[in-house]
Design a protein around this motif. Structure first.
Motif: not given
Length: 240
Positions: A173-177, A125-129, A163-169, A133-139
């Motif tokens: 991944l999300v269903p696994l988490v 997630a940190a490695g993505r631009a 939400a962090i898993a979703e931000a990974a792109g 909307a994604e940034r607001a969702h995390l906040r």
């Protein structure tokens, strides 16, 4: 015939210095080890706070918070007066039925998978631009869990981690988490919510999200790793 280990030696071995990143959680886990392994007998007193702090390499405030949390959970009893101190309860809480058949391998497997998935998710997630909307969702998810009532904490904590898993792109991944989170939550539901741990988790959540939003992949991964280690210490302490 081998003689039984000296309780004092065993106690000193278990009450060794903790990792300062999760000092409270590790202190609780160390104390629980001495209780659950039978090093202390029912009604027996713990060493004084000053001695425990020196052995564990933490502040007396940390020891005091750990003792208070375990007293509230029913493991310890504090008494005042000339013969006061902190004593092991005559009857300590029993494991819930859902954890009666839990093995160390089961617990280790769930926690290892969590580390692999969620540390990787924070790094990615940190490695993505991220979009605004994604940034607001995390906040928003971070704000939700920081203001959570105790009965809502697990649910809102899970939403932040998802939400962090979703931000990974990665949509895979999300269903696994989510699936692993169900396993971990079933374990977390068997242990008490400790206010000091919740406050510490809130600080760690903020560090994780801040690192993701700053695009610092290493810091995000390190912060998530430290956060998961704190939860793991409590789970092992209560459930091993």
């Amino acid at each position: 015939m081998t003689s039984p280990p000296d309780p004092q030696t065993t106690s000193e071995s278990l009450l060794r210095p903790v990792r300062l990143g999760n000092a409270f959680e590790d202190t609780v886990a160390r104390l629980l080890q001495t209780i659950r392994l039978g090093v202390l007998a029912p009604g027996e007193s713990l060493p004084p706070e000053r001695e425990l702090a020196a052995r564990l390499g933490v502040s007396r405030d940390t020891v005091r918070e750990a003792i208070k949390s375990l007293a509230e959970a029913g493991y310890l009893v504090s008494r005042r007066g000339r013969y006061g101190g902190t004593f092991l309860a005559e009857q300590i809480p029993r494991l819930a039925p859902d954890t009666a058949d839990l093995t160390r391998a089961d617990l280790d497997d769930a926690l290892l998978l969590r580390e692999i998935l969620e540390v990787g998710a924070a790094r990615a997630a940190a490695g993505r631009a991220l979009s605004e909307a994604e940034r607001a969702h995390l906040r928003a998810r971070l704000a939700d869990v920081r203001g959570a009532a105790p009965q809502d904490y697990r649910r809102l904590d899970s939403r932040l981690h998802l939400a962090i898993a979703e931000a990974a792109g990665s949509v895979s991944l999300v269903p696994l988490v989510a699936e692993n989170r169900m396993r971990v939550n079933a374990l977390l539901d068997q242990i008490p919510l400790l206010p000091r741990n919740i406050a510490h988790s809130d600080e760690q959540h903020e560090a994780i999200v801040a690192a993701i939003l700053a695009g610092d992949a290493c810091a995000a991964a390190d912060a998530m790793c430290a956060h998961l280690a704190g939860s793991a210490a409590l789970l092992h302490g209560f459930l091993d």
